[in-house]
Design an enzyme around this catalytic site. Structure first.
Site, PDB file in Angstrom:
ATOM      1  CB  CYS A 379      -0.977  -0.034   1.178  1.00 16.25           C
ATOM      2  SG  CYS A 379      -2.382   1.101   0.986  1.00 16.25           S
ATOM      3  CG  HIS A 513      -3.655  -3.863   2.898  1.00 16.67           C
ATOM      4  ND1 HIS A 513      -2.710  -3.412   3.792  1.00 16.67           N
ATOM      5  CD2 HIS A 513      -4.236  -2.761   2.379  1.00 16.67           C
ATOM      6  CE1 HIS A 513      -2.735  -2.089   3.831  1.00 16.67           C
ATOM      7  NE2 HIS A 513      -3.650  -1.665   2.982  1.00 16.67           N
ATOM      8  CD  GLU A 515      -1.374  -6.701   5.009  1.00 19.98           C
ATOM      9  OE1 GLU A 515      -1.639  -5.553   5.429  1.00 19.98           O
ATOM     10  OE2 GLU A 515      -0.929  -6.917   3.861  1.00 19.98           O
TER      11      GLU A 515
END
Length: 541
Positions: A379, A513, A515
């Site tokens: 990001c 993102h 994750e």
């Protein structure tokens, strides 16, 4: 038949209700049941999207674009069940709905009250959007005794009466502290917490006791006696060396057995081999790598909860321990501090908002590029890497982001219009902050032959986003002439999603993102590849 399990907490906050909920979900899954997990948050914010990470920790984003509590990340990582907007509700959302109904005249002139209107709205949320799940596990945020959580407790009490004990179970998580000077555990706080719960009409069926010391049988009998429980329903929850050992630990304490017996279900042995393999890998790695995370909120690790876990998952996939070196981005605004990156095998710059620390993130990206250290920008971390390339490789010394003021050129700018499916979404600079970003899952098309295409093994991917500013595709040609490759774009080609440096061992920035979609039993491919590159880097040091 769908059964409901309500999980409350007492004595103190941060005991691990989210992990307890997620672990119970994993145990029931391991017995072949279909589960969904939900979080009911008592705060008045509509969602955590505008809250400081220091106040709330990470904002977890779902595929359908909801900004939610970080506990939903635990739910997904332990069960693999994708959370939805309908799996997290706040007091702010409940009251917003009620007030909208009142303004429309839906209550036909009645006085709007906490009971029945607020509690009915909560019950509607709990029972809504259910398909064929065997269990709905609902975690009630906050601590029993807080005034904010009273409407939620009343709602689940009413549901218990309406559905009956054959369809509902109450689990209460408390703390059993150890007093060193007395040399003993104290059960009184848990007794008082249960009495507080009983005072609102809820009798817990299971008491889960967090403790740093073994809870002996006498203490368990005492808790069972004073809390009106069977002794086997008093479950100790000791600290463990990895959170992925929690499902096995709770099973050995009999938690899932008590749940199945309560509902009259078959008590077959669950299949927990996957959790045993994960914990064995965490406990007995083949090596270790150091990853420097250069962020803005590093004094509160919960701000990067999913990121922390995704790095661990990348380590599990490569059978190495990942030692994370948390570094405040601001320190690298002083070039003399860059030596602190010399002992890491990879550098990760995560997302964030606001100007503070951005120059330090740019310097970290430059260090990684020049010293051939694996770099992963997520990001804002991608945006800072692109700005670094523009300034130092494309002869644009004043390049920057319009998020931080006037920039010439504005390599990164405010996103005001984009496609979601077949619909155009628009935003303005003067609009509300909450819920106005590009949120949720969006597709990206990967460049054939690029590193990211090889990593994913796909040409089109879907990843979750949470950002308001975007790399300007107008500068693509000038940047690609320096060697920075735009290897992932939105399907219409207007939004850069991924950049990489083909001349570098591993240098990738992503606007999304990743994750948020990583799990211990299914590590995200980018984190697997990043840690593999860090392992290679460690062999060169």
């Amino acid at each position: 038949m769908t059964r409901f399990i309500f999980i409350t907490g007492g004595v103190v906050s941060s005991l691990g209700k989210g992990l307890a909920s997620a672990s119970l979900g994993a145990l029931l899954q391991a017995r072949g049941y279909k589960v969904r997990l939900r979080k009911l948050d008592p705060y008045l914010n509509v969602d955590p999207g505008t809250m400081s990470p220091y106040q709330h920790g990470e904002v977890y984003v779902t595929d359908d674009g909801a900004e939610t509590d970080l506990d939903l990340g635990h739910y997904e990582r332990f069960t693999g069940v994708a959370s939805r907007r309908s799996d997290n509700v706040t007091t702010g959302q409940i009251y917003s709905r009620i007030l909208a109904k009142e303004r429309r005249g839906d209550y036909l002139g009645a006085t709007v009250q906490v009971i029945p209107h607020v509690t009915d709205e909560i019950k509607e949320f709990i029972r809504g959007d259910i398909e064929d799940e065997d269990f709905i596990i609902c975690e009630i945020g906050g601590t029993v005794g807080d005034i904010e959580s009273l409407p939620f407790l009343e709602a689940i009490r009413q549901l218990g009466n309406e559905l009956g004990p054959a369809s509902t179970l109450y689990m209460h998580l408390t703390l059993v502290p150890y007093i060193a000077s007395a040399g003993e555990l104290k059960t009184k706080p848990s007794q008082h917490s249960v009495k507080e719960l009983q005072a609102v009409g809820i009798q817990p069926d299971i008491l889960v006791c967090r403790s740093e010391h073994e809870i002996d049988q006498d203490a368990r009998r005492k808790l069972a006696l004073f809390c009106n429980l069977r002794k086997e329903a008093v479950i100790q929850a000791l600290d463990v060396d990895t959170i992925y050992a929690v499902p096995r630990a709770y099973h050995e304490e009999g938690m899932d057995t008590v749940v199945c017996r309560h509902f009259g279900l078959d008590d077959a042995e669950p299949e927990l081999s996957i959790w045993d393999r994960i914990t064995d890998t965490v406990r007995h790695p083949d090596g270790e790598v150091a990853i420097g995370v250069v962020g803005k909120y590093t004094s509160l690790i919960d701000a990067y909860k999913s990121l922390n876990e995704a790095l661990i998952h990348g380590g599990i996939a490569n059978r190495v321990r990942v030692r994370i070196k948390w570094l405040d981005a601001e320190i690298f605004e002083n070039p003399d501090r860059l030596h602190e990156l010399e002992d890491v095998n990879g550098i990760l710059v995560p997302g964030g908002f606001g100007e503070r620390g951005t120059q330090g993130k740019i310097e970290a990206a430059r260090f990684a590029r020049e010293h051939k250290v694996p770099y992963f920008g997520i990001c804002l971390g991608m945006q800072m890497a692109v700005i670094e390339s523009a300034r130092n490789m494309a002869d644009m010394p004043q390049a920057g982001s319009s998020e931080f003021g006037v920039a010439d050129p504005a390599i990164v700018g405010l996103l005001t219009e984009w496609l979601r499916g077949n619909e155009v979404e628009t935003r303005t600079a003067s609009g509300d902050l909450g819920g106005t970003m590009r949120l949720g899952a969006y597709p990206a098309v990967l460049l054939e032959g690029s590193k990211v295409e090889r990593i994913y093994g796909l040409q089109q991917i879907s990843e979750r986003h949470r950002h308001r500013y975007e790399v300007n595709v107008y500068h693509r040609e000038a940047l690609e002439q320096t060697g920075l490759l735009f290897s992932g774009l939105s399907p219409d080609g207007s939004l850069p999603e991924i950049v990489e440096l083909p001349s570098h061992p591993w240098f990738i920035g992503v606007q999304f993102h990743p994750e948020l979609k990583s799990k211990p039993f299914e590590p995200h491919p980018l984190f697997m590849s990043f840690i593999r590159a860090a392992v290679e880097q460690s062999r060169l040091m």
